[in-house]
Design an enzyme around this catalytic site. Structure first.
Site, mmCIF file in Angstrom:
data_model
loop_
_atom_site.group_PDB
_atom_site.id
_atom_site.type_symbol
_atom_site.label_atom_id
_atom_site.label_comp_id
_atom_site.label_asym_id
_atom_site.label_seq_id
_atom_site.Cartn_x
_atom_site.Cartn_y
_atom_site.Cartn_z
ATOM 1 N N GLY A 171 -5.636 0.391 2.638
ATOM 2 C CA GLY A 171 -6.216 1.592 3.242
ATOM 3 C C GLY A 171 -5.360 2.806 2.907
ATOM 4 N N GLY A 172 -5.442 3.806 3.767
ATOM 5 C CA GLY A 172 -4.681 5.037 3.555
ATOM 6 C C GLY A 172 -3.180 4.798 3.554
ATOM 7 N N GLY A 406 1.898 17.957 -32.457
ATOM 8 C CA GLY A 406 2.114 18.363 -31.070
ATOM 9 C C GLY A 406 3.117 17.463 -30.381
ATOM 10 N N ALA A 407 3.109 16.194 -30.779
ATOM 11 C CA ALA A 407 4.031 15.241 -30.153
ATOM 12 C C ALA A 407 5.479 15.624 -30.447
ATOM 13 C CB ALA A 407 3.735 13.832 -30.640
HETATM 14 C C1 HXC Z 1 -3.807 -4.498 14.641
HETATM 15 C C2 HXC Z 1 -3.453 -6.252 13.216
HETATM 16 C C3 HXC Z 1 -3.819 -5.436 12.111
HETATM 17 C C4 HXC Z 1 -4.194 -4.098 12.372
HETATM 18 C C5 HXC Z 1 -3.305 -7.389 11.382
HETATM 19 N N1 HXC Z 1 -3.153 -7.439 12.709
HETATM 20 N N2 HXC Z 1 -3.733 -6.170 10.998
HETATM 21 N N3 HXC Z 1 -3.443 -5.781 14.468
HETATM 22 N N4 HXC Z 1 -4.168 -3.673 13.652
HETATM 23 N N5 HXC Z 1 -4.539 -3.262 11.388
HETATM 24 C C6 HXC Z 1 -2.688 -8.565 13.490
HETATM 25 C C7 HXC Z 1 -3.696 -9.700 13.554
HETATM 26 O O1 HXC Z 1 -4.597 -9.498 14.599
HETATM 27 C C8 HXC Z 1 -2.774 -10.882 13.798
HETATM 28 O O2 HXC Z 1 -2.413 -10.900 15.161
HETATM 29 C C9 HXC Z 1 -1.524 -10.536 13.044
HETATM 30 O O3 HXC Z 1 -1.572 -9.118 12.839
HETATM 31 C C10 HXC Z 1 -1.468 -11.194 11.690
HETATM 32 O O4 HXC Z 1 -2.706 -10.968 11.031
HETATM 33 P P1 HXC Z 1 -3.507 -12.155 10.315
HETATM 34 O O5 HXC Z 1 -4.838 -11.625 9.996
HETATM 35 O O6 HXC Z 1 -3.421 -13.388 11.127
HETATM 36 O O7 HXC Z 1 -2.624 -12.352 9.007
HETATM 37 P P2 HXC Z 1 -3.080 -12.632 7.521
HETATM 38 O O8 HXC Z 1 -4.084 -13.737 7.485
HETATM 39 O O9 HXC Z 1 -1.827 -12.814 6.745
HETATM 40 O O10 HXC Z 1 -3.822 -11.301 7.037
HETATM 41 C C11 HXC Z 1 -3.157 -10.111 6.960
HETATM 42 C C12 HXC Z 1 -4.133 -8.951 6.693
HETATM 43 C C13 HXC Z 1 -5.263 -8.970 7.753
HETATM 44 C C14 HXC Z 1 -4.736 -9.115 5.313
HETATM 45 C C15 HXC Z 1 -3.312 -7.669 6.725
HETATM 46 O O11 HXC Z 1 -4.674 -9.075 9.054
HETATM 47 C C16 HXC Z 1 -6.106 -7.751 7.712
HETATM 48 O O12 HXC Z 1 -7.001 -7.664 6.873
HETATM 49 N N6 HXC Z 1 -5.830 -6.819 8.614
HETATM 50 C C17 HXC Z 1 -6.614 -5.598 8.685
HETATM 51 C C18 HXC Z 1 -6.283 -4.701 7.544
HETATM 52 C C19 HXC Z 1 -6.960 -3.382 7.624
HETATM 53 O O13 HXC Z 1 -8.159 -3.283 7.319
HETATM 54 N N7 HXC Z 1 -6.257 -2.389 8.105
HETATM 55 C C20 HXC Z 1 -6.758 -1.097 8.258
HETATM 56 C C21 HXC Z 1 -6.625 -0.457 6.893
HETATM 57 S S1 HXC Z 1 -7.143 1.191 6.941
HETATM 58 P P3 HXC Z 1 -2.003 -12.230 15.933
HETATM 59 O O14 HXC Z 1 -1.821 -11.827 17.347
HETATM 60 O O15 HXC Z 1 -3.129 -13.191 15.738
HETATM 61 O O16 HXC Z 1 -0.741 -12.718 15.299
HETATM 62 C C22 HXC Z 1 -5.744 1.986 7.303
HETATM 63 C C23 HXC Z 1 -5.953 3.428 7.468
HETATM 64 C C24 HXC Z 1 -4.685 4.149 7.291
HETATM 65 O O17 HXC Z 1 -4.734 1.449 7.434
HETATM 66 C C25 HXC Z 1 -5.038 5.581 7.269
HETATM 67 C C26 HXC Z 1 -3.925 6.436 6.868
HETATM 68 C C27 HXC Z 1 -4.429 7.780 6.542
#
Ligand code: HXC
Length: 519
Positions: A171-172, A406-407
């Site tokens: 993501g971001g 140019g290079a």
């Molecule tokens: C809250 C989160 C989280 C999140 C993971 N967890 N991502 N909690 N917010 N964004 C938590 C899970 O619930 C889980 O909690 C623990 O972290 C581990 O995650 P798992 O999924 O069990 O691990 P894994 O299978 O290794 O997968 C990791 C992962 C996946 C690929 C990162 O968790 C995932 O896809 N997360 C979401 C990613 C995402 O879309 N993020 C937002 C991106 S947009 P427990 O309690 O079960 O241990 C963004 C915008 C930023 O970031 C903007 C900036 C401008």
């Protein structure tokens, strides 16, 4: 509470904080072959030098029952320590706490170390391993990222910023590392993308894996997003320590001088024979680099990307330099879009941090064709030109062989404020190579020659004549565009002397808000 109990309470809380999201999640992290946030910091910094901030910080969210799920440190370990005795600030995201996702408190912790690093003039090293914005915190998490981005931007060119990606970065969230000077990714477990495979599938229908979409090798070789790829986190942390040794702590300092045991006047006879007789035959410019720098040590940056240009750090008599070299071994060392972007970024980094630039030239020109033109080689090539022309650090150039068109101008020529420009006797400095020039200059005569043998002889004669006149360094030296023609085996010594002479160089650009480099 008795004082002893208060001490015990402190120690207990420290133990609790050090467990992050708990032993089960630490075990899961290890099972994936990953280190914990704290283990990474321990390996990165000098032993016992880490001073931690904000161990007792927790998040403040009460949505989604979050008030009942708090962890000391809230998913990021921050503080300062030393690398080879030099101060650095660090943050290391802790995947065991909500997947290392970023809360408002988490962002504040990172901002605190960035602010202090800027005040004292010390590098910031960020270790990323995070699920991105903490979903439960919504817009506060987005605001937290933007606070970090703003600091990345203001710190750019003031203190070196290095990002290691040792897990997800999606993501971001990818934009904070992208705003820093260097990105490193571990081959296993790390990936960066603005949207993951599931979203890609929904939006475009494309089926792609994490690895193929944003794995380390993809970003090292295709997008150029990452500068370094490492086999293991341990190797990566050691490489950051090494990289730091070439860099000053901030833009007002110079890189540390390293002890040098390699004789400055070491002659290398192999260099006198390194250029093949046939001017179109390749050779490996990295052999030249290894021959001339201190102890043959070269830290290559962007090794897997745009291999037609080589960039990286080395030392001459202990002085840290940035080396930029065309690579005849790959696409004849031609300048294309990717090579221009790679070279420009590196030159600008060196200039921002007072690192002299040594340029080794063997370039046949810019890559022609619609593929390049449609994608803006004009703008990207201009970036590289701009970077060299804007740079005020000492610039020493050695033309090894070709330097065409140019290079030639781009590659730190005299008129782009190249300070000391040398050429080997094998140098060819001209508007274009002999065959192209013959076709342009004698096109009309060639049309009139119908006999094939006669035509071939005419071309060969004209090319020989052209090569004798222009495919040498003396024509450029005649005008003072080349300061001296040097014996290849003596290159190390001549570069060291040049850098010594330029050590006190002062040059500046006109006052302005900022330049408008073609982006
Ligand atoms: C809250 C989160 C989280 C999140 C993971 N967890 N991502 N909690 N917010 N964004 C938590 C899970 O619930 C889980 O909690 C623990 O972290 C581990 O995650 P798992 O999924 O069990 O691990 P894994 O299978 O290794 O997968 C990791 C992962 C996946 C690929 C990162 O968790 C995932 O896809 N997360 C979401 C990613 C995402 O879309 N993020 C937002 C991106 S947009 P427990 O309690 O079960 O241990 C963004 C915008 C930023 O970031 C903007 C900036 C401008």
């Amino acid at each position: 509470m008795a004082f002893e109990d208060k001490i015990k309470q402190l120690l207990d809380k420290r133990v609790e904080a050090k467990l992050g999201g708990g032993q089960k999640r630490i075990d899961a992290q290890h099972a994936k072959g990953k280190l914990t946030a704290r283990e990474r910091i321990e390996i990165l910094l000098d032993e016992g030098s880490f001073e931690e901030f904000d161990m007792f910080v927790t998040h403040r969210c009460s949505d989604f029952d979050m008030q009942n799920q708090t962890f000391l440190s809230d998913g990021v370990i921050t503080g300062y320590g030393t690398i080879d005795g030099r101060l650095v600030y660090v943050y290391s995201q802790d995947f065991t706490v909500f997947g290392g996702s970023l809360s408002e408190s988490f962002a504040k912790k990172i901002c605190k170390v960035m602010d202090q690093a800027m005040k004292v003039g010390a590098p910031v090293i960020g270790i990323n391993d995070s699920g991105g914005a903490r979903i439960q915190e919504g817009v506060n998490s987005l605001a937290g990222y933007a606070e970090i981005f703003q600091r990345n931007i203001l710190a750019s060119g003031v203190v070196p910023q290095i990002s290691a990606i040792f897990g997800p970065c999606a993501g971001g969230a990818v934009y904070s590392p992208a705003l820093t000077d260097f990105i490193m990714m571990s081959k296993e477990n790390s990936y960066m993308f603005v949207t993951g495979p599931k979203v890609v599938k929904t939006v475009t229908g494309e089926d792609v894996t994490d690895e193929k979409l944003g794995g380390a090798m993809i970003h090292a070789s295709k997008s150029g997003v990452t500068h370094f790829v490492v086999e293991s986190e341990n190797e990566g942390l050691m490489m950051i320590r090494k990289l730091m040794s070439y860099l000053p702590s901030n833009n007002l300092e110079e890189a540390p001088l390293a002890p040098c045991v390699d004789p400055i006047d070491r002659l290398d006879d192999s260099l006198n024979n390194i250029i093949p007789e046939n001017q179109n035959k390749p050779y490996d410019v990295k052999d030249v680099i290894h021959c001339i720098v201190d102890e043959g040590e070269f830290l290559e940056v962007h090794r897997h990307y745009a291999a037609n240009i080589v960039v990286g750090f080395a030392r001459f008599n202990g002085t840290s330099v940035g080396i930029v070299a065309n690579q005849p071994n790959y696409m004849a060392g031609v300048l294309d879009i990717n090579a221009s972007r790679k070279g420009a970024r590196f030159v600008r980094f060196c200039d921002a941090f007072n690192i002299p630039i040594v340029t080794l030239v063997d370039v046949p020109g810019f890559l022609p064709g619609t593929g390049q033109e449609y994608n803006g080689i004009i703008v990207h090539g201009a970036k590289f030109l701009f970077a060299y022309g804007e740079a005020t650090v000492p610039k020493v150039t050695v033309t090894l062989r070709k330097s065409y068109g140019g290079a030639h101008d781009v590659m730190s020529c005299k008129q782009l404020r190249g300070d000391i420009n040398y050429a080997w006797p094998s140098a060819e400095i001209a508007v274009m190579g002999a065959s192209g020039a013959t076709e342009v200059l004698y096109g009309r005569q060639l049309k009139d020659i119908t006999n094939a043998d006669e035509k071939a002889k005419f071309i060969a004669d004209k090319e020989t004549e052209y090569n004798e006149k222009f495919a040498n360094p003396y024509n450029a030296a005649k005008y003072g565009y080349i300061d001296d023609i040097i014996e290849p085996r003596n290159t190390r010594f001549r570069i060291i002397r040049a850098l010594q002479a330029l050590a006190t160089k002062k040059d500046q650009n006109p006052m302005k808000k900022h330049s408008n480099i073609p982006l």
